[in-house]
Design a protein around this motif. Structure first.
Motif, PDB file in Angstrom:
ATOM      1  N   GLU A  90       0.834  -1.210   0.000  1.00  0.00           N
ATOM      2  CA  GLU A  90       0.000   0.000   0.000  1.00  0.00           C
ATOM      3  C   GLU A  90       0.867   1.257   0.000  1.00  0.00           C
ATOM      4  O   GLU A  90       0.509   2.260  -0.624  1.00  0.00           O
ATOM      5  N   ARG A  91       1.997   1.195   0.694  1.00  0.00           N
ATOM      6  CA  ARG A  91       2.860   2.371   0.794  1.00  0.00           C
ATOM      7  C   ARG A  91       3.776   2.538  -0.416  1.00  0.00           C
ATOM      8  O   ARG A  91       3.960   3.643  -0.923  1.00  0.00           O
ATOM      9  N   VAL A  98      -0.319  -7.562  -8.514  1.00  0.00           N
ATOM     10  CA  VAL A  98       0.471  -8.498  -7.721  1.00  0.00           C
ATOM     11  C   VAL A  98       0.168  -9.937  -8.118  1.00  0.00           C
ATOM     12  O   VAL A  98      -0.989 -10.290  -8.381  1.00  0.00           O
ATOM     13  N   PHE A  99       1.207 -10.779  -8.129  1.00  0.00           N
ATOM     14  CA  PHE A  99       1.033 -12.224  -8.275  1.00  0.00           C
ATOM     15  C   PHE A  99       1.502 -12.879  -6.986  1.00  0.00           C
ATOM     16  O   PHE A  99       2.698 -12.941  -6.702  1.00  0.00           O
ATOM     17  N   PRO A 100       0.566 -13.347  -6.135  1.00  0.00           N
ATOM     18  CA  PRO A 100       0.957 -13.963  -4.870  1.00  0.00           C
ATOM     19  C   PRO A 100       1.220 -15.461  -5.021  1.00  0.00           C
ATOM     20  O   PRO A 100       0.347 -16.208  -5.460  1.00  0.00           O
ATOM     21  N   ILE A 101       2.419 -15.885  -4.676  1.00  0.00           N
ATOM     22  CA  ILE A 101       2.714 -17.321  -4.574  1.00  0.00           C
ATOM     23  C   ILE A 101       2.586 -17.646  -3.091  1.00  0.00           C
ATOM     24  O   ILE A 101       3.515 -17.479  -2.303  1.00  0.00           O
ATOM     25  N   ALA A 109      -5.810 -11.513   2.380  1.00  0.00           N
ATOM     26  CA  ALA A 109      -5.307 -10.258   2.936  1.00  0.00           C
ATOM     27  C   ALA A 109      -5.125  -9.209   1.842  1.00  0.00           C
ATOM     28  O   ALA A 109      -5.451  -8.031   2.030  1.00  0.00           O
ATOM     29  N   LEU A 110      -4.629  -9.640   0.686  1.00  0.00           N
ATOM     30  CA  LEU A 110      -4.457  -8.721  -0.432  1.00  0.00           C
ATOM     31  C   LEU A 110      -5.816  -8.238  -0.951  1.00  0.00           C
ATOM     32  O   LEU A 110      -6.008  -7.050  -1.219  1.00  0.00           O
ATOM     33  N   ILE A 115      -5.999  -4.772  -3.240  1.00  0.00           N
ATOM     34  CA  ILE A 115      -4.798  -4.840  -4.075  1.00  0.00           C
ATOM     35  C   ILE A 115      -5.090  -5.733  -5.279  1.00  0.00           C
ATOM     36  O   ILE A 115      -5.488  -6.896  -5.114  1.00  0.00           O
ATOM     37  N   PRO A 116      -4.914  -5.232  -6.512  1.00  0.00           N
ATOM     38  CA  PRO A 116      -5.214  -6.039  -7.705  1.00  0.00           C
ATOM     39  C   PRO A 116      -4.242  -7.196  -7.860  1.00  0.00           C
ATOM     40  O   PRO A 116      -3.038  -7.040  -7.635  1.00  0.00           O
TER      41      PRO A 116
END
Length: 282
Positions: A90-91, A98-101, A109-110, A115-116
């Motif tokens: 966010e900051r 974002v691609f979360p693994i 949480a994202l 958060i896209p």
């Protein structure tokens, strides 16, 4: 009157931050003395907070687990590496894709923060490497394409842990293993690590709770995360020998990883409060 030893002086702190895996519990059971210590601290009006690098659980998951183990805890008193990860994005990268693994708590949480996210390598601005028991070649390929082929993404990780401790001396590969696989293929280094030992996590805790660093102690079982976190945050540190660290590791530790206090097990801290109560009655 002689100067108090660290174990005596620890009763004077106002706030106690506890790691969870390997410190409060191991596997599905509380470690010896953990309940006694937490109840003693609360009875003395101390602030008890928990912070974990494990990103496979949400703060609510941890609060529920502590309740099941006999330590009812408000969710507001639990902090995880997921909190620090979202705060950094966010900051530092607002609005970026974002691609979360990682596992569902990271995705949740994202999403909760708006958060896209995408698995389209051409759109990805940030790859998050995390503790992921669903890790597969497909995820590695997406990260590889975003980082190496398209050369547009950055790489960060939720936490630096090599493994999560299990009973019987066993463990499960953690986020550092996923990060190493990505870096080995792409030659892209991880540029930010969240959770302990990052001071960002303490800054979030302090912002939320108002605790005074000079009157706060971190209690944990790992030198390179818990003890270094304390050093980075300007707070005292207490190492428990019930998790990752053994005597040989402690003896070989660099100065910045060394704890102020070493405990065989966590409820040895109770002795400080017993002594303080005895002196108060004298």
């Amino acid at each position: 009157m002689t100067e108090p030893t660290p174990i005596d002086a620890i009763a004077e702190f106002d706030a106690y931050l506890f790691d969870l895996d390997g410190t409060i519990y191991l596997g599905e059971g509380l470690l010896p003395g953990a309940q006694r210590l937490v109840e003693t601290l609360r009875a003395h009006g101390k602030r008890v907070l928990f912070c974990s690098n494990n990103p496979t659980k949400s703060p609510q998951d941890y609060a529920d687990r502590l309740a099941r183990l006999g330590l009812p805890t408000p969710v507001e008193d639990v902090y995880t590496s997921l909190v620090a990860t979202v705060h950094w994005i966010e900051r530092e990268m607002p609005g970026k894709v974002v691609f979360p693994i990682g596992e569902q708590p990271l995705v949740d949480a994202l999403a909760a923060a708006g958060i896209p996210m995408s698995d389209d390598a051409e759109r990805i601005d940030l790859v998050i490497s995390s503790y992921d028991r669903t890790f597969e070649y497909r995820k590695l390929q997406i990260a590889f394409d975003a980082l190496w082929f398209h050369k547009r993404a950055r790489l960060v990780t939720t936490n630096p842990d090599r493994f999560c401790p299990f009973p019987g001396g066993r463990g499960e590969p953690d986020a550092a293993c996923i990060t190493a696989a990505i870096t080995a293929g792409t030659q892209v280094e991880c540029e930010a690590v969240f959770g302990k030992p990052s001071k960002d996590l303490f800054d979030i805790i302090q912002r939320d709770t108002g605790i005074d660093p000079a009157r706060t102690v971190m209690v944990g079982d790992r030198l390179s995360t818990d003890m270094l976190f304390a050093r980075n945050s300007g707070i005292a540190s207490a190492l428990v020998m019930t998790g990752e660290t053994d005597e040989a590791m402690l003896a070989a530790a660099p100065d910045e990883h060394r704890p102020d206090i070493v405990l065989g097990q966590i409820d040895h801290l109770v002795d400080a409060f017993v002594d303080a109560d005895r002196e108060a009655r004298a």
